[in-house]
Scaffold this active site. Structure first.
Site, PDB file in Angstrom:
ATOM      1  N   GLY A 147       0.821  -1.192   0.000  1.00 52.60           N
ATOM      2  CA  GLY A 147       0.000   0.000   0.000  1.00 52.60           C
ATOM      3  C   GLY A 147       0.856   1.243   0.000  1.00 52.60           C
ATOM      4  O   GLY A 147       0.584   2.211  -0.713  1.00 52.60           O
ATOM      5  N   ALA A 148       1.926   1.212   0.811  1.00 48.86           N
ATOM      6  CA  ALA A 148       2.849   2.347   0.914  1.00 48.86           C
ATOM      7  C   ALA A 148       4.088   1.878   1.648  1.00 48.86           C
ATOM      8  O   ALA A 148       4.131   0.773   2.193  1.00 48.86           O
ATOM      9  CB  ALA A 148       2.195   3.520   1.647  1.00 48.86           C
ATOM     10  N   MET A 149       5.114   2.731   1.666  1.00 52.83           N
ATOM     11  CA  MET A 149       6.360   2.435   2.366  1.00 52.83           C
ATOM     12  C   MET A 149       6.825   3.681   3.089  1.00 52.83           C
ATOM     13  O   MET A 149       6.883   4.770   2.512  1.00 52.83           O
ATOM     14  CB  MET A 149       7.438   1.952   1.382  1.00 52.83           C
ATOM     15  CG  MET A 149       8.776   1.645   2.037  1.00 52.83           C
ATOM     16  SD  MET A 149       8.690   0.265   3.201  1.00 52.83           S
ATOM     17  CE  MET A 149      10.200   0.532   4.132  1.00 52.83           C
ATOM     18  N   GLU A 150       7.227   3.493   4.345  1.00 56.64           N
ATOM     19  CA  GLU A 150       7.492   4.601   5.263  1.00 56.64           C
ATOM     20  C   GLU A 150       8.890   5.183   5.158  1.00 56.64           C
ATOM     21  O   GLU A 150       9.502   5.553   6.172  1.00 56.64           O
ATOM     22  CB  GLU A 150       7.259   4.131   6.702  1.00 56.64           C
ATOM     23  CG  GLU A 150       8.228   3.059   7.214  1.00 56.64           C
ATOM     24  CD  GLU A 150       7.772   1.637   6.997  1.00 56.64           C
ATOM     25  OE1 GLU A 150       8.279   0.730   7.690  1.00 56.64           O
ATOM     26  OE2 GLU A 150       6.899   1.413   6.130  1.00 56.64           O
ATOM     27  N   ASN A 151       9.429   5.306   3.978  1.00 58.45           N
ATOM     28  CA  ASN A 151      10.755   5.896   3.832  1.00 58.45           C
ATOM     29  C   ASN A 151      10.789   7.268   4.509  1.00 58.45           C
ATOM     30  O   ASN A 151       9.935   8.116   4.237  1.00 58.45           O
ATOM     31  CB  ASN A 151      11.102   6.071   2.349  1.00 58.45           C
ATOM     32  CG  ASN A 151      10.836   4.822   1.546  1.00 58.45           C
ATOM     33  OD1 ASN A 151      11.354   3.760   1.827  1.00 58.45           O
ATOM     34  ND2 ASN A 151      10.001   4.962   0.528  1.00 58.45           N
ATOM     35  N   HIS A 181      -1.062   6.210   8.720  1.00 59.29           N
ATOM     36  CA  HIS A 181      -0.240   5.043   9.076  1.00 59.29           C
ATOM     37  C   HIS A 181       1.233   5.302   8.770  1.00 59.29           C
ATOM     38  O   HIS A 181       2.109   5.094   9.624  1.00 59.29           O
ATOM     39  CB  HIS A 181      -0.771   3.833   8.293  1.00 59.29           C
ATOM     40  CG  HIS A 181       0.007   2.574   8.441  1.00 59.29           C
ATOM     41  ND1 HIS A 181      -0.539   1.425   8.976  1.00 59.29           N
ATOM     42  CD2 HIS A 181       1.290   2.236   8.103  1.00 59.29           C
ATOM     43  CE1 HIS A 181       0.373   0.462   8.969  1.00 59.29           C
ATOM     44  NE2 HIS A 181       1.488   0.938   8.435  1.00 59.29           N
ATOM     45  N   GLU A 182       1.509   5.761   7.558  1.00 59.38           N
ATOM     46  CA  GLU A 182       2.900   5.969   7.170  1.00 59.38           C
ATOM     47  C   GLU A 182       3.537   7.109   7.956  1.00 59.38           C
ATOM     48  O   GLU A 182       4.734   7.049   8.286  1.00 59.38           O
ATOM     49  CB  GLU A 182       2.998   6.239   5.667  1.00 59.38           C
ATOM     50  CG  GLU A 182       2.455   5.123   4.788  1.00 59.38           C
ATOM     51  CD  GLU A 182       3.044   3.761   5.111  1.00 59.38           C
ATOM     52  OE1 GLU A 182       4.254   3.677   5.387  1.00 59.38           O
ATOM     53  OE2 GLU A 182       2.285   2.770   5.085  1.00 59.38           O
ATOM     54  N   GLU A 225       4.570  -2.161  12.578  1.00 58.92           N
ATOM     55  CA  GLU A 225       3.303  -2.211  11.845  1.00 58.92           C
ATOM     56  C   GLU A 225       2.083  -2.139  12.747  1.00 58.92           C
ATOM     57  O   GLU A 225       1.094  -1.489  12.410  1.00 58.92           O
ATOM     58  CB  GLU A 225       3.265  -3.459  10.958  1.00 58.92           C
ATOM     59  CG  GLU A 225       4.380  -3.505   9.923  1.00 58.92           C
ATOM     60  CD  GLU A 225       4.424  -2.258   9.041  1.00 58.92           C
ATOM     61  OE1 GLU A 225       3.416  -1.531   8.953  1.00 58.92           O
ATOM     62  OE2 GLU A 225       5.474  -2.011   8.429  1.00 58.92           O
TER      63      GLU A 225
END
Length: 859
Positions: free
Chosen positions: A256-260, A290-291, A313
């Site tokens: 869904g997404a990535m928390e870079n 969330h991210e 998570e």
């Protein structure tokens, strides 16, 4: 490829410390590879040997402390560094690295809409090695300085603010200490919208062909971002730790997404080309929240090893829903979580592959096993456990513990023990015991009510199958004396169920403490599993009424009779979600006939007002009951029930006041159609009578269903693709072609999936989703035994991302029979395969076994 073991990571972290990476990436060297140069400055604490990881197309040179090493020493993904003295060292590595088509490493995508090319990184969990050489483990944090050479007209984004230093040269600001898997670069002719908030540069970015759609939603996306940012700063004492906040919507993204840090990447389906429901907008907003939570929990404080992935998570999952509820217009997010997201955790926790939220470190010995824990347990169950913790502990103490944790471990790494110790410093409660009971155990508790009616008083006993402590609300309801289809609340209780082995006295002490803190004034707290009330028994008794704990609940007989009669008349969508979930669980456990669930949906959904409830019930009714839990000869009647239900919803929403409900009904009507006439007319006229108009998503949905029904040909697909030549159009065409009920079409689709490696991750998924159609069981039955060896070979060639896609989307889910189950088990028992595929097949086969049990129970 060698996977990193926990023991190796611990030994390397004790042996060396990494200070700085200086990375130079040249994205102008061709369509297949890019140039990667890494300079790593590190210190060893003693003399010894170690290794650095990379996965090059060509390794050109390795220089250690000025001494050239033989590139041929590379073995799989490891280059040995031997004979190191204690002290400072410099490692220089130059290589040609391959672009990816699977969403791993440096993914390259050319937009069919305009021919523009984009690249972005996805480094998780061990894919930084696909981009540059690294000591690739989360507890070797470092500063990263990155320079990028990019084609003319491109913009480069990264963890830090980007500065163009030449016609093709870009420099990213050095990062603070972060883990290797969090490094991010995205480059291409992005369409960007930039602003500033709280003194920081904010930006949102997408490919140019999506620019009008991002522009249309920019105020909403940036408004959600600002609101979440401000709310986190009200809760967290540590300020946002990075120099900017960019959000890039990128193509063909697996997650869904990535928390870079500083550059969150999202799947660009979140830039909506077609009409969506408000619940879908809420899902995007939850992902944004969330991210952003990860910027603190995951990026500022990072897990030491992958056994603690839940620390990332579960926390972000919980905070995403909670912050959105508090800070935005989306105030009922927990309804969607309860009826949609939470089921992901319940289902995963009842499979043989279940694991504790916080598994024992020995159960996560390497990165391959760690990857398997990115599932409904680490996300949905973990978030549910944290919600129960907040209910039991109180938000004030919970946040105090979180802030202690951030202060103690910022820009460092932490473990479960560190987290629990931080919470313990903020409360007198025994959080260590709570963690042991909730985070170190598996399975789902079941709470069953036993209601006794004494005429002038009634009583409730809760029978529990399980051992965890629970704080639950008990809601009681009576039928409205004027309208028997409505229920009115009578009284609400809070019930403490002590853990198995806890003394009643301890539970009473907890209840008394809570009564002065967390309990509401009108909700008496009762210790143990028994309570009493005045008057005759309520018509409906609902355990876990606020959905604050993680457990399956049952209804007693009279309550279930009331629910069947008046479910849509229960006040409060979260209570209705709890009751629908109880029905869902009963179907899955063989305690409720699937047709009874369908009948309840047919009766009550036409009157349901909450969009998330409608979507959740229809998803289960269509995806599980109709397609798996009912025998094929019962499927036409079930589809007729669904189309009739959807017609009622469409009629009810003719006034235009509920566009989300109408869109949901239209989508499900299309998917359940057994005859092509009505949906063909919609396609021909370009609109559903009374709306909505058929946008690209609905047109491809209609075409896919027409293909499955045999009412479509290749020429029509080609014409629609010419009308919509976008990436989504390419996927829609692949989906349709695979769904055609023609032996040659099936053979071509199969060859594209399994005999060639040309399909990107998204085109593979689209083809797989079209291939298996319940109406075509006889046509595709020869492919069922072929799936298992083909999937094993494909996974070996293309790796975990495609393996997961094959196990999820190319699995013959509609072949619900003993022969298919036997074939799958024989493959699992007798075939070597990569862990990602093994886990996916094991889960699919357990779901298949459950479907067979449900069919047997319903016979």
């Amino acid at each position: 490829m060698s996977v990193l073991t926990r023991d190796e990571a611990q030994a390397r972290a004790q042996f060396l410390e990494v200070h700085r990476y200086s990375i130079a990436l040249d994205l102008t060297t061709g369509d297949d590879t890019f140039d990667s140069r890494a300079v790593i400055n590190f210190t060893t604490r003693s003399a010894g040997n170690t290794f650095v990881e990379l996965k090059p197309a060509v390794l050109r040179s390795v220089i250690l402390d000025g001494r050239a090493l033989d590139p041929a020493a590379l073995t799989e993904n490891r280059f040995p560094l031997t004979g190191l003295d204690a002290g400072e060292h410099e490692l220089r590595v130059e290589a040609d690295m391959r672009y990816s088509r699977t969403g791993e490493g440096m993914h390259r995508f050319t937009d069919p809409a305009d021919g523009e090319t984009y690249v972005y990184t996805q480094m998780f969990m061990e894919d930084v090695q696909r981009v540059f050489a690294a000591f690739d483990q989360p507890d070797l944090k470092s500063v990263f300085e990155i320079g990028v050479t990019a084609p003319d007209g491109w913009t480069v984004l990264g963890n830090g603010t980007a500065r163009q230093t030449g016609a093709r040269s870009w420099t990213l600001a050095p990062t603070p200490l972060i883990s290797t898997y969090l490094v991010a670069v995205a480059a291409g002719p992005w369409h960007s919208i930039r602003t500033e908030h709280a003194g920081l540069p904010f930006g949102i970015h997408c490919r140019r062909s999506l620019a009008p759609h991002l522009d249309a939603d920019a105020d909403e996306i940036l408004g959600i971002t600002r609101a979440c940012y401000d709310r986190y700063h009200e809760k967290f004492e540590e300020p946002y730790p990075f120099d900017s906040y960019d959000q890039a919507f990128v193509p063909e993204f697996n997650a869904g997404a990535m928390e870079n840090p500083g550059l969150v990447t999202f799947r660009d389906e979140y830039v909506y080309r077609s009409a969506v429901t408000d619940t879908e907008r809420q899902t995007r907003a939850v992902t944004i929240a969330h991210e952003m939570a990860h910027m603190w929990f995951g990026d500022l404080v990072t897990l030491t090893w992958w056994d603690d992935i839940w620390l990332n998570e579960s926390f972000a999952e919980y905070m995403g829903y909670q912050i959105l509820t508090e800070a935005t217009r989306f105030t009922d997010t927990w309804v969607d979580f309860g009826i949609g997201r939470k089921a992901w955790g319940y289902d995963a926790d009842q499979r043989p592959s279940t694991h504790p939220v916080a598994p024992d470190p020995a159960a996560v010995p390497d990165t391959a096993s760690a990857m398997l824990n990115f599932d409904g347990i680490s996300y949905a169950k973990g978030a549910s456990a944290l919600r129960q913790l907040v209910t039991w502990l109180g938000e004030k103490d919970f946040l105090a513990g979180i802030n202690i944790h951030f202060a103690r471990h910022k820009f460092g790494n932490a473990t479960l023990a560190d987290f629990v110790d931080s919470l313990a410093r903020a409360t007198d409660r025994d959080v260590h015991a709570w963690a042991g009971r909730w985070l170190r155990t598996t399975g789902v508790d079941t709470l069953t009510p036993r209601v006794t009616d004494g005429g002038t008083r009634w009583s409730l006993d809760v029978v529990r199958d399980g051992s965890r402590p629970h704080r639950v609300a008990v809601g009681t309801y009576d039928l409205d004396v004027v309208d028997s289809g409505r229920l009115v609340p009578r009284e609400r209780f809070e019930l403490d169920l002590p853990a198995t082995g806890d003394s009643t006295a301890e539970a009473v002490d907890d209840a008394i403490a809570d009564a002065t803190g967390n309990a509401t004034a009108d909700a008496p707290v009762t210790a143990g599993g028994t309570l009493e009330g005045a008057g005759r028994r309520p018509a409906l008794v609902v355990l876990n009424d606020d959905d604050l704990t993680y457990a399956k609940v049952r209804l007693d007989g009279p309550s279930w009779d009331t629910a069947l009669r008046a479910l849509s008349g229960i006040p409060g969508p979260l209570t209705r979600a709890v009751v629908w979930n109880a029905a869902r669980d009963m179907v899955r456990d063989g305690d409720l006939a699937p047709t009874t669930y369908l009948d309840a949906a047919r009766t009550h959904l036409p009157h349901e007002t909450d969009l998330a409830v409608v979507q959740g019930v229809l998803a289960f009714a269509a995806g599980q009951i109709t397609d798996r839990y009912l025998r094929p000869d019962h499927r036409p009647a079930a589809l007729a029930t669904l189309t009739s239900l959807c017609r009622d919803l469409i009629r009810r929403t003719e006034d235009g006041n509920h566009p989300g409900l109408r869109l949901t009904a239209v989508r499900h009507f299309i998917d359940a159609a057994t005859q092509p006439d009505a949906i063909q007319e919609w396609l021909d006229t370009g609109s559903v009578p009374g709306g909505p108009e058929l946008d690209p998503e609905l047109r491809w949905r209609v075409l896919t269903r027409l293909a499955a029904l045999g009412a479509l040909d290749d020429a029509t697909i080609d014409a629609e693709l010419a009308r919509d030549p976008s990436a989504t159009g390419q996927e829609g065409a692949a989906h349709c072609r695979a769904a055609l009920p023609d032996a040659d079409a099936k053979a071509r689709a199969w060859a594209r999936m399994f005999d060639s490696d040309d399909l990107s991750n998204y085109l593979f998924t689209a083809t797989a989703q079209g291939f298996w159609q319940p109406e075509q069981a006889d046509l595709v039955k020869e492919y069922v035994p072929r799936f298992y060896p083909a999937a094993v070979a494909l996974a070996d060639r293309r790796g975990p991302a495609i393996a997961e896609a094959a196990g999820r989307h190319a699995f013959p889910v509609h072949a619900v029979d003993d022969a298919s189950l036997r074939l799958g088990r024989e493959c699992l028992d007798g075939t070597e395969m990569i862990p990602a595929l093994r886990r996916k097949l094991a889960d699919q086969l357990d779901d298949l076994s459950r479907a067979l049990r449900v069919r047997t129970a319903a016979a």
